[in-house]
Motif scaffolding. Structure first.
Motif, PDB file in Angstrom:
ATOM      1  N   THR A  61       0.822  -1.214   0.000  1.00 40.90           N
ATOM      2  CA  THR A  61       0.000   0.000   0.000  1.00 40.90           C
ATOM      3  C   THR A  61       0.858   1.266   0.000  1.00 40.90           C
ATOM      4  O   THR A  61       0.332   2.357  -0.148  1.00 40.90           O
ATOM      5  CB  THR A  61      -0.966   0.025   1.200  1.00 40.90           C
ATOM      6  OG1 THR A  61      -0.219   0.065   2.414  1.00 40.90           O
ATOM      7  CG2 THR A  61      -1.897  -1.174   1.187  1.00 40.90           C
ATOM      8  N   ASP A  62       2.175   1.102   0.163  1.00 42.60           N
ATOM      9  CA  ASP A  62       3.087   2.240   0.113  1.00 42.60           C
ATOM     10  C   ASP A  62       3.519   2.588  -1.313  1.00 42.60           C
ATOM     11  O   ASP A  62       4.165   3.607  -1.526  1.00 42.60           O
ATOM     12  CB  ASP A  62       4.340   1.962   0.962  1.00 42.60           C
ATOM     13  CG  ASP A  62       4.014   1.833   2.439  1.00 42.60           C
ATOM     14  OD1 ASP A  62       3.000   2.404   2.879  1.00 42.60           O
ATOM     15  OD2 ASP A  62       4.779   1.147   3.148  1.00 42.60           O
ATOM     16  N   ILE A  63       3.176   1.749  -2.278  1.00 40.15           N
ATOM     17  CA  ILE A  63       3.520   2.025  -3.672  1.00 40.15           C
ATOM     18  C   ILE A  63       2.691   3.203  -4.157  1.00 40.15           C
ATOM     19  O   ILE A  63       1.460   3.189  -4.025  1.00 40.15           O
ATOM     20  CB  ILE A  63       3.277   0.785  -4.564  1.00 40.15           C
ATOM     21  CG1 ILE A  63       4.144  -0.385  -4.110  1.00 40.15           C
ATOM     22  CG2 ILE A  63       3.534   1.118  -6.038  1.00 40.15           C
ATOM     23  CD1 ILE A  63       3.817  -1.693  -4.795  1.00 40.15           C
ATOM     24  N   PHE A  64       3.347   4.192  -4.706  1.00 38.91           N
ATOM     25  CA  PHE A  64       2.673   5.413  -5.155  1.00 38.91           C
ATOM     26  C   PHE A  64       1.504   5.082  -6.080  1.00 38.91           C
ATOM     27  O   PHE A  64       1.658   4.313  -7.021  1.00 38.91           O
ATOM     28  CB  PHE A  64       3.664   6.332  -5.868  1.00 38.91           C
ATOM     29  CG  PHE A  64       3.037   7.572  -6.430  1.00 38.91           C
ATOM     30  CD1 PHE A  64       2.628   8.589  -5.582  1.00 38.91           C
ATOM     31  CD2 PHE A  64       2.822   7.703  -7.782  1.00 38.91           C
ATOM     32  CE1 PHE A  64       2.030   9.734  -6.085  1.00 38.91           C
ATOM     33  CE2 PHE A  64       2.234   8.846  -8.298  1.00 38.91           C
ATOM     34  CZ  PHE A  64       1.837   9.859  -7.447  1.00 38.91           C
ATOM     35  N   ALA A  65       0.352   5.643  -5.819  1.00 41.49           N
ATOM     36  CA  ALA A  65      -0.892   5.512  -6.593  1.00 41.49           C
ATOM     37  C   ALA A  65      -1.451   4.089  -6.531  1.00 41.49           C
ATOM     38  O   ALA A  65      -2.610   3.885  -6.189  1.00 41.49           O
ATOM     39  CB  ALA A  65      -0.722   5.979  -8.032  1.00 41.49           C
ATOM     40  N   TRP A  66      -0.634   3.077  -6.843  1.00 41.62           N
ATOM     41  CA  TRP A  66      -1.107   1.698  -6.853  1.00 41.62           C
ATOM     42  C   TRP A  66      -1.605   1.287  -5.465  1.00 41.62           C
ATOM     43  O   TRP A  66      -2.640   0.638  -5.338  1.00 41.62           O
ATOM     44  CB  TRP A  66       0.028   0.761  -7.304  1.00 41.62           C
ATOM     45  CG  TRP A  66      -0.422  -0.628  -7.589  1.00 41.62           C
ATOM     46  CD1 TRP A  66      -0.738  -1.146  -8.807  1.00 41.62           C
ATOM     47  CD2 TRP A  66      -0.612  -1.689  -6.644  1.00 41.62           C
ATOM     48  NE1 TRP A  66      -1.125  -2.449  -8.667  1.00 41.62           N
ATOM     49  CE2 TRP A  66      -1.054  -2.812  -7.353  1.00 41.62           C
ATOM     50  CE3 TRP A  66      -0.472  -1.800  -5.264  1.00 41.62           C
ATOM     51  CZ2 TRP A  66      -1.339  -4.036  -6.746  1.00 41.62           C
ATOM     52  CZ3 TRP A  66      -0.754  -3.003  -4.649  1.00 41.62           C
ATOM     53  CH2 TRP A  66      -1.182  -4.100  -5.386  1.00 41.62           C
ATOM     54  N   GLY A  67      -0.872   1.667  -4.426  1.00 39.95           N
ATOM     55  CA  GLY A  67      -1.263   1.312  -3.058  1.00 39.95           C
ATOM     56  C   GLY A  67      -2.593   1.930  -2.665  1.00 39.95           C
ATOM     57  O   GLY A  67      -3.432   1.285  -2.031  1.00 39.95           O
ATOM     58  N   TRP A  68      -2.801   3.178  -3.041  1.00 43.02           N
ATOM     59  CA  TRP A  68      -4.075   3.848  -2.754  1.00 43.02           C
ATOM     60  C   TRP A  68      -5.207   3.131  -3.478  1.00 43.02           C
ATOM     61  O   TRP A  68      -6.265   2.893  -2.902  1.00 43.02           O
ATOM     62  CB  TRP A  68      -3.998   5.319  -3.172  1.00 43.02           C
ATOM     63  CG  TRP A  68      -5.237   6.079  -2.862  1.00 43.02           C
ATOM     64  CD1 TRP A  68      -5.592   6.627  -1.664  1.00 43.02           C
ATOM     65  CD2 TRP A  68      -6.316   6.360  -3.764  1.00 43.02           C
ATOM     66  NE1 TRP A  68      -6.823   7.238  -1.768  1.00 43.02           N
ATOM     67  CE2 TRP A  68      -7.286   7.090  -3.049  1.00 43.02           C
ATOM     68  CE3 TRP A  68      -6.550   6.078  -5.101  1.00 43.02           C
ATOM     69  CZ2 TRP A  68      -8.468   7.534  -3.629  1.00 43.02           C
ATOM     70  CZ3 TRP A  68      -7.726   6.516  -5.689  1.00 43.02           C
ATOM     71  CH2 TRP A  68      -8.671   7.236  -4.948  1.00 43.02           C
ATOM     72  N   LEU A  69      -4.972   2.775  -4.737  1.00 41.03           N
ATOM     73  CA  LEU A  69      -5.993   2.055  -5.512  1.00 41.03           C
ATOM     74  C   LEU A  69      -6.298   0.690  -4.899  1.00 41.03           C
ATOM     75  O   LEU A  69      -7.453   0.266  -4.862  1.00 41.03           O
ATOM     76  CB  LEU A  69      -5.550   1.882  -6.964  1.00 41.03           C
ATOM     77  CG  LEU A  69      -5.646   3.114  -7.831  1.00 41.03           C
ATOM     78  CD1 LEU A  69      -4.912   2.895  -9.142  1.00 41.03           C
ATOM     79  CD2 LEU A  69      -7.098   3.500  -8.071  1.00 41.03           C
ATOM     80  N   ALA A  70      -5.268   0.005  -4.412  1.00 40.38           N
ATOM     81  CA  ALA A  70      -5.481  -1.307  -3.795  1.00 40.38           C
ATOM     82  C   ALA A  70      -6.425  -1.184  -2.598  1.00 40.38           C
ATOM     83  O   ALA A  70      -7.314  -2.017  -2.409  1.00 40.38           O
ATOM     84  CB  ALA A  70      -4.148  -1.921  -3.356  1.00 40.38           C
ATOM     85  N   LYS A  71      -6.255  -0.122  -1.802  1.00 39.13           N
ATOM     86  CA  LYS A  71      -7.150   0.083  -0.651  1.00 39.13           C
ATOM     87  C   LYS A  71      -8.544   0.488  -1.110  1.00 39.13           C
ATOM     88  O   LYS A  71      -9.542   0.033  -0.553  1.00 39.13           O
ATOM     89  CB  LYS A  71      -6.565   1.111   0.300  1.00 39.13           C
ATOM     90  CG  LYS A  71      -5.359   0.589   1.066  1.00 39.13           C
ATOM     91  CD  LYS A  71      -4.921   1.536   2.153  1.00 39.13           C
ATOM     92  CE  LYS A  71      -4.088   2.640   1.575  1.00 39.13           C
ATOM     93  NZ  LYS A  71      -3.457   3.496   2.582  1.00 39.13           N
ATOM     94  N   GLN A  72      -8.631   1.342  -2.143  1.00 30.12           N
ATOM     95  CA  GLN A  72      -9.939   1.753  -2.656  1.00 30.12           C
ATOM     96  C   GLN A  72     -10.700   0.575  -3.249  1.00 30.12           C
ATOM     97  O   GLN A  72     -11.915   0.513  -3.181  1.00 30.12           O
ATOM     98  CB  GLN A  72      -9.781   2.852  -3.722  1.00 30.12           C
ATOM     99  CG  GLN A  72      -9.227   4.145  -3.201  1.00 30.12           C
ATOM    100  CD  GLN A  72     -10.056   4.695  -2.049  1.00 30.12           C
ATOM    101  OE1 GLN A  72     -11.248   4.888  -2.160  1.00 30.12           O
ATOM    102  NE2 GLN A  72      -9.400   4.930  -0.931  1.00 30.12           N
TER     103      GLN A  72
END
Length: 137
Positions: A100-111
């Protein structure tokens, strides 16, 4: 030959991952359905690349039940986890918190509904994971 196939796979799949993440971010701004559509399309890209570039074929033994259920996979790589996104109806995958710390991808994974877990956190991590699971459900 395996080195060439791997290099082609990495160029195609990871090269196209950047525009997919950008498209998923735009989709997320519109709503969850467009974001999910882009993410599932990205996972289908992985399936296509795996099948046609690497020669990997997925085989399912048994049946996938209908409705909500817990599906635990003991996996060796991201491949199985990603394939589950294609096979199941918008699952809520448990993933390493570091992802979830990966830029953009991590946020999308949580969303998307991902449930991050800190593998070194002990009981506190378990409580946080259960709380996130209730939120996703």
């Amino acid at each position: 030959m395996a080195v060439i196939r791997t290099a082609v796979f990495m160029l195609v799949f990871y090269g196209l991952t950047v525009p997919y993440v950008a498209a998923a971010l735009i989709g997320a701004a519109i709503g969850p359905r467009p974001m999910h559509a882009v993410i599932h399309s990205w996972v289908r890209l992985l399936d296509w690349c795996s099948r046609h570039i690497l020669g990997i074929r997925m085989r399912i033994e048994g049946e996938i039940p209908e409705g909500q259920f817990l599906f635990a996979a003991k996996h060796q790589a991201m491949y199985e986890t990603m394939e589950l996104l294609n096979m199941l109806d918008t699952p809520a995958p448990v993933l390493k918190k570091e992802l979830t710390d990966i830029f953009a991808w991590g946020w999308l994974a949580k969303q998307y509904g991902g449930i991050p877990v800190d593998r070194s956190g002990g009981a506190k991590t378990m409580r946080a994971m259960l709380k996130r699971t209730r939120e996703v459900l």
